[in-house]
Design a protein around this motif. Sequence first.
Motif, mmCIF file in Angstrom:
data_model
loop_
_atom_site.group_PDB
_atom_site.id
_atom_site.type_symbol
_atom_site.label_atom_id
_atom_site.label_comp_id
_atom_site.label_asym_id
_atom_site.label_seq_id
_atom_site.Cartn_x
_atom_site.Cartn_y
_atom_site.Cartn_z
ATOM 1 N N LEU A 40 0.862 -1.181 0.000
ATOM 2 C CA LEU A 40 0.000 0.000 0.000
ATOM 3 C C LEU A 40 0.896 1.227 0.000
ATOM 4 N N LEU A 41 0.552 2.221 -0.824
ATOM 5 C CA LEU A 41 1.413 3.398 -0.948
ATOM 6 C C LEU A 41 0.586 4.653 -1.165
ATOM 7 N N SER A 42 1.009 5.739 -0.513
ATOM 8 C CA SER A 42 0.413 7.058 -0.698
ATOM 9 C C SER A 42 1.440 8.099 -0.260
ATOM 10 N N THR A 43 1.000 9.331 -0.080
ATOM 11 C CA THR A 43 1.868 10.363 0.483
ATOM 12 C C THR A 43 1.133 11.044 1.622
ATOM 13 N N ARG A 44 1.910 11.710 2.464
ATOM 14 C CA ARG A 44 1.327 12.414 3.600
ATOM 15 C C ARG A 44 2.202 13.604 3.959
ATOM 16 N N ARG A 45 1.641 14.483 4.760
ATOM 17 C CA ARG A 45 2.418 15.589 5.331
ATOM 18 C C ARG A 45 2.720 15.311 6.800
ATOM 19 N N MET A 223 5.774 16.806 0.820
ATOM 20 C CA MET A 223 5.096 15.525 0.919
ATOM 21 C C MET A 223 6.108 14.424 1.265
ATOM 22 N N GLU A 224 5.648 13.415 1.932
ATOM 23 C CA GLU A 224 6.480 12.265 2.306
ATOM 24 C C GLU A 224 5.807 10.988 1.812
ATOM 25 N N ILE A 225 6.577 10.143 1.149
ATOM 26 C CA ILE A 225 6.028 8.870 0.699
ATOM 27 C C ILE A 225 5.757 7.982 1.907
ATOM 28 N N GLU A 226 4.555 7.429 1.986
ATOM 29 C CA GLU A 226 4.208 6.456 3.025
ATOM 30 C C GLU A 226 3.868 5.136 2.329
#
Length: 253
Positions: A40-45, A223-226
């Motif tokens: 699972l992959l997204s981005t976050r602050r 942004m940071e990759i999660e």
Amino acid sequence: MAYTPYDWQQTLRQKADYVEDRLRGGSPVVGISCDVGVLLLSTRRTQRKIFEIYDRLAFAGLGNPSDLEAVRQLAVDFAHAEGYQRSPEDVSIQRVLSFAISPVLKRSFADPFRTPLVLKGLFAQVGDRPEDDLFFRLNYDGEFMLHRQQAAIAGTEFAERQMERAFLETKRKTIKLDAGLERALSAWAIGQWALKAEGEGAEKLPTRQQIQQILTESLKEGMEIEAAVLERDPSRERRLRLLNQEELEPFLL
């Protein structure tokens, strides 16, 4: 003044417009089956967006953080109650959605006097083999859809269609985690690009160079990759393993 069926339909349209406008800027979420498990992959602050729900079950989403947390807590509570009252083997992502999550979202969306939840969710269940992995896309109105091997959610339907196009252009076969990360990052970048590219000429997918540029610019904007793997054969007590920046950095250069 009487509240008519026409008024109710108008209210639903207004609710849908309200939620879709709020979701438009949300970061896409990608799910892909790999040899070692479900990625699972997204981005976050700041706040996390990928969570373990129960053994073999995980959840990620976009939308209001408080609404995501409410859905996560509902899923966790139901799954653990099911596991205690029945058995852990009886806990499935489809039961969690069908009996715990979907009814709540449907009631909230259909009630003209309640505020709808602002979110889209991607639920995953890892199987014994990659072909047994399940993904469910959950919409803000409580409707959900099954996908196998790969799935994605984004702030607009156009962005989701473009991400699905990218999936279709790659062969559906069991892949290693490294290949899964490359495919997930590419799909995420395409979804992010599509959120801003609707209109004339937007049907053409970005090139590999443009995809890399989108990733670079997103990281520069804070942004940071999660990313996390719901492991198929875990060596630890918990199956969900968050990937660290050292594991992700080679794919962001």
